[in-house]
Design a protein around this motif. Structure first.
Motif, PDB file in Angstrom:
ATOM      1  N   ASP A   1       0.725  -1.167   0.027  1.00  0.00           N
ATOM      2  CA  ASP A   1      -0.001  -0.092  -0.030  1.00  0.00           C
ATOM      3  C   ASP A   1       1.041   1.303  -0.090  1.00  0.00           C
ATOM      4  N   GLN A   2       2.047   1.238   0.893  1.00  0.00           N
ATOM      5  CA  GLN A   2       3.102   2.420   0.753  1.00  0.00           C
ATOM      6  C   GLN A   2       3.550   2.638  -0.702  1.00  0.00           C
TER       7      GLN A   2
ATOM      8  N   GLU B   1       1.114   4.141  -2.847  1.00  0.00           N
ATOM      9  CA  GLU B   1       0.995   5.384  -2.499  1.00  0.00           C
ATOM     10  C   GLU B   1       2.117   6.074  -3.275  1.00  0.00           C
TER      11      GLU B   1
ATOM     12  N   LYS C   1       1.810   9.100  -6.212  1.00  0.00           N
ATOM     13  CA  LYS C   1       2.324  10.643  -5.610  1.00  0.00           C
ATOM     14  C   LYS C   1       3.535  11.016  -6.672  1.00  0.00           C
TER      15      LYS C   1
END
Length: 121
Positions: free
Chosen positions: A37-38, A41, A45
């Motif tokens: 999930d990181q 992200e 980004k």
């Protein structure tokens, strides 16, 4: 973004400034959600501003079914950026005797339009 490897997770080293994307180690179900999930992200980004050619290196020795699902999602995001003109390629390292990893890598190569290289160690 940097995540150090531990007894039950792999390392992650991602940097747009250094044009670095490397995931290495054993990826178990217990840590897959949190780590990937990181990574997702970070991709969402950072990749829109990327100007370099990004070689995404995967050296995974154990890949849980949860990890496979997360990687499929990450590849779909990378594929979107690649189709939008970002220079992305995948280098997937495998052990010749790891039939599951070989099969998974070959499946990924056929599913996405990202330049893909499989290297046997």
């Amino acid at each position: 973004m940097k995540i150090e490897a531990s007894n039950n997770s792999h390392s992650v080293n991602l940097s747009i400034e250094e044009c670095k994307f490397m995931i290495e180690g054993s990826s178990f179900s217990e840590t897959a959600d949190k780590i990937y999930d990181q990574v997702t992200e970070w991709i969402e980004k950072e990749l829109p501003a990327m100007e370099c050619e990004l070689n995404c290196i995967f050296k995974l020795y154990v890949i849980s079914s949860v990890t496979q699902k997360k990687i499929l999602y990450i590849f779909s995001k990378l594929d979107e950026f690649c189709k939008s003109g970002k220079k992305i390629k995948i280098t997937w390292y495998i052990s010749e005797d790891d039939e599951d990893n070989v099969e998974f890598a070959e499946e990924l190569e056929t599913l996405f339009e990202i330049p893909f290289e499989i290297i046997q160690e």
